[in-house]
Design a protein around this motif. Sequence first.
Motif, mmCIF file in Angstrom:
data_model
loop_
_atom_site.group_PDB
_atom_site.id
_atom_site.type_symbol
_atom_site.label_atom_id
_atom_site.label_comp_id
_atom_site.label_asym_id
_atom_site.label_seq_id
_atom_site.Cartn_x
_atom_site.Cartn_y
_atom_site.Cartn_z
ATOM 1 N N ARG A 177 2.323 1.840 -3.480
ATOM 2 C CA ARG A 177 1.305 2.351 -4.398
ATOM 3 C C ARG A 177 0.987 3.814 -4.113
ATOM 4 O O ARG A 177 0.780 4.600 -5.050
ATOM 5 C CB ARG A 177 0.045 1.497 -4.280
ATOM 6 C CG ARG A 177 0.219 0.081 -4.860
ATOM 7 C CD ARG A 177 -1.044 -0.741 -4.705
ATOM 8 N NE ARG A 177 -0.892 -2.056 -5.323
ATOM 9 C CZ ARG A 177 -1.821 -3.016 -5.261
ATOM 10 N NH1 ARG A 177 -2.958 -2.787 -4.581
ATOM 11 N NH2 ARG A 177 -1.605 -4.183 -5.851
ATOM 12 N N LEU A 178 0.914 4.178 -2.828
ATOM 13 C CA LEU A 178 0.640 5.576 -2.500
ATOM 14 C C LEU A 178 1.766 6.489 -2.962
ATOM 15 O O LEU A 178 1.529 7.573 -3.501
ATOM 16 C CB LEU A 178 0.425 5.712 -0.985
ATOM 17 C CG LEU A 178 -0.885 5.144 -0.435
ATOM 18 C CD1 LEU A 178 -0.914 5.269 1.090
ATOM 19 C CD2 LEU A 178 -2.070 5.873 -1.046
ATOM 20 N N VAL A 179 3.013 6.038 -2.762
ATOM 21 C CA VAL A 179 4.147 6.842 -3.206
ATOM 22 C C VAL A 179 4.148 6.994 -4.719
ATOM 23 O O VAL A 179 4.418 8.075 -5.262
ATOM 24 C CB VAL A 179 5.466 6.220 -2.705
ATOM 25 C CG1 VAL A 179 6.658 6.911 -3.334
ATOM 26 C CG2 VAL A 179 5.545 6.293 -1.187
ATOM 27 N N ARG A 180 3.837 5.893 -5.412
ATOM 28 C CA ARG A 180 3.812 5.952 -6.873
ATOM 29 C C ARG A 180 2.703 6.890 -7.359
ATOM 30 O O ARG A 180 2.905 7.694 -8.272
ATOM 31 C CB ARG A 180 3.593 4.544 -7.425
ATOM 32 C CG ARG A 180 3.664 4.457 -8.944
ATOM 33 C CD ARG A 180 3.504 3.017 -9.386
ATOM 34 N NE ARG A 180 4.574 2.178 -8.824
ATOM 35 C CZ ARG A 180 4.599 0.852 -8.897
ATOM 36 N NH1 ARG A 180 3.579 0.208 -9.476
ATOM 37 N NH2 ARG A 180 5.607 0.166 -8.380
ATOM 38 N N ALA A 181 1.508 6.802 -6.754
ATOM 39 C CA ALA A 181 0.413 7.687 -7.149
ATOM 40 C C ALA A 181 0.746 9.138 -6.839
ATOM 41 O O ALA A 181 0.465 10.046 -7.643
ATOM 42 C CB ALA A 181 -0.873 7.272 -6.426
ATOM 43 N N LEU A 182 1.366 9.360 -5.671
ATOM 44 C CA LEU A 182 1.757 10.721 -5.314
ATOM 45 C C LEU A 182 2.797 11.267 -6.293
ATOM 46 O O LEU A 182 2.752 12.440 -6.682
ATOM 47 C CB LEU A 182 2.305 10.747 -3.884
ATOM 48 C CG LEU A 182 2.721 12.118 -3.332
ATOM 49 C CD1 LEU A 182 1.519 13.062 -3.310
ATOM 50 C CD2 LEU A 182 3.329 11.979 -1.940
ATOM 51 N N VAL B 67 0.838 -1.210 0.000
ATOM 52 C CA VAL B 67 0.000 0.000 0.000
ATOM 53 C C VAL B 67 0.867 1.252 0.000
ATOM 54 O O VAL B 67 0.595 2.234 -0.702
ATOM 55 C CB VAL B 67 -0.946 -0.018 1.221
ATOM 56 C CG1 VAL B 67 -1.663 1.314 1.348
ATOM 57 C CG2 VAL B 67 -1.956 -1.144 1.079
ATOM 58 N N GLY B 68 1.948 1.227 0.772
ATOM 59 C CA GLY B 68 2.835 2.383 0.814
ATOM 60 C C GLY B 68 3.487 2.667 -0.539
ATOM 61 O O GLY B 68 3.587 3.822 -0.980
#
Length: 421
Positions: free
Chosen positions: A10-15, A7-8
């Motif tokens: 994916r969040l970093v990639r989306a950010l 999850v982390g």
Amino acid sequence: MADAIVVGVRLVRALGLVVGRVSRRVSAVITPLGWVMLFAVPIAFVLGYQLGWIELVAVGFAGSVLIVVAALYLIGRNAVRIELTVPHSRVVVGERATGVVTVTNPVRRRIAGVKVEVPIGTGLAELAMPSLDRGASSEHEFVVPTARRGILSIGPVRTVRADPVGLVRRELVWTGAVQLFVHPRTIGIPSTSTGFIRDLEGNPTRDISNSDVSFHALREYVPGDDRRYIHWKSTAKTGTYMVRQFEETRRSHLVIALSLATANYATDEEFEMAVSVAGSLGARAIRDARNVSVVVSEKTPEFAKRKVLAVRHLNTLTRTRLLDDLSVVEHAESALGILDVARVAADEVIGISVAFLVCGSLATPTELRAASTKFPPGVEVVAIVCDPETVPGLRRVAGLSVLTIGFLEDLQKSLARSAAA
């Protein structure tokens, strides 16, 4: 733990994607002067307060006001409808070409004037559109430069919102791009000027054939002859089998070989004339429904180990497609010279009856004679030398006619003299 890491990530990639998208849009809006101002204002505040320089503090506040005002100019979107119209998709070099930008106000309120930019090739046309009332429209015509051959990309039309100082600049694209083909200049060549071209409807050749439509003479029968061509009346008179002999006729196949080698041309004017000559000959042959092949030099890639012996075949399906291809040809140092072009064309094209070799004044007579020998016996070879500095003339050597022209208009008379000769 593994789920948390996934999850982390994916969040970093989306950010990262969001930050990258925002940074690209911001960098497309802020001008170099705007970036300077963004760095200068914080530095002015820090140095001003630390060193006690009121002047730097005043500069910082003034810069802040300019940044805020510039940001206000970016808010909103012009409620207009813009259309780009180019009346013609193809023009001849030097002809007048125009485009029209139409701005319409589709909303109820009055809109202020907008600044419209239209990219034209490497240039840019800037148009100032007036304010428009409800339902009103305004047209602005602009001129497209056609001094050189080529393909001009016109558009897309965009409006520009910018502050008076020039800190920010926001461009909105409203239309797509339109291509305009600038064809080389050509002249009309009468069919009679190519009277030396042989085909079924023209003069027969001097080659003797056992079967054709043009009767030549009678000879004695030899084993292997077609019995259909036995002339029975002569056979009855002589007591020996006699067969008909014919003069061979064949459908003409024109080859127009254009050299793109810079070494064959003294000036760009010579090269432009050569392109026009190739276009004029090809257009006439296509109009007469003859078999025609138009070939140009291929270029050797940089750092290649050896010279690339190849030619590029232009589209001869219609006159328009041929001129479209000729619009983009350019001479180059690495392109094949007229000798190599003739050699490759003679190998690749079958059934040639007439070959036109088009080049500039730097092609020597020795090169032209050597180029003519690359074609099979019986092929009529005509070299057209484009030289604006000379008087038109005609020279004939064994198997080769050399036409020298000073203007494109000289081509018609020179071909007529060559046909008569």
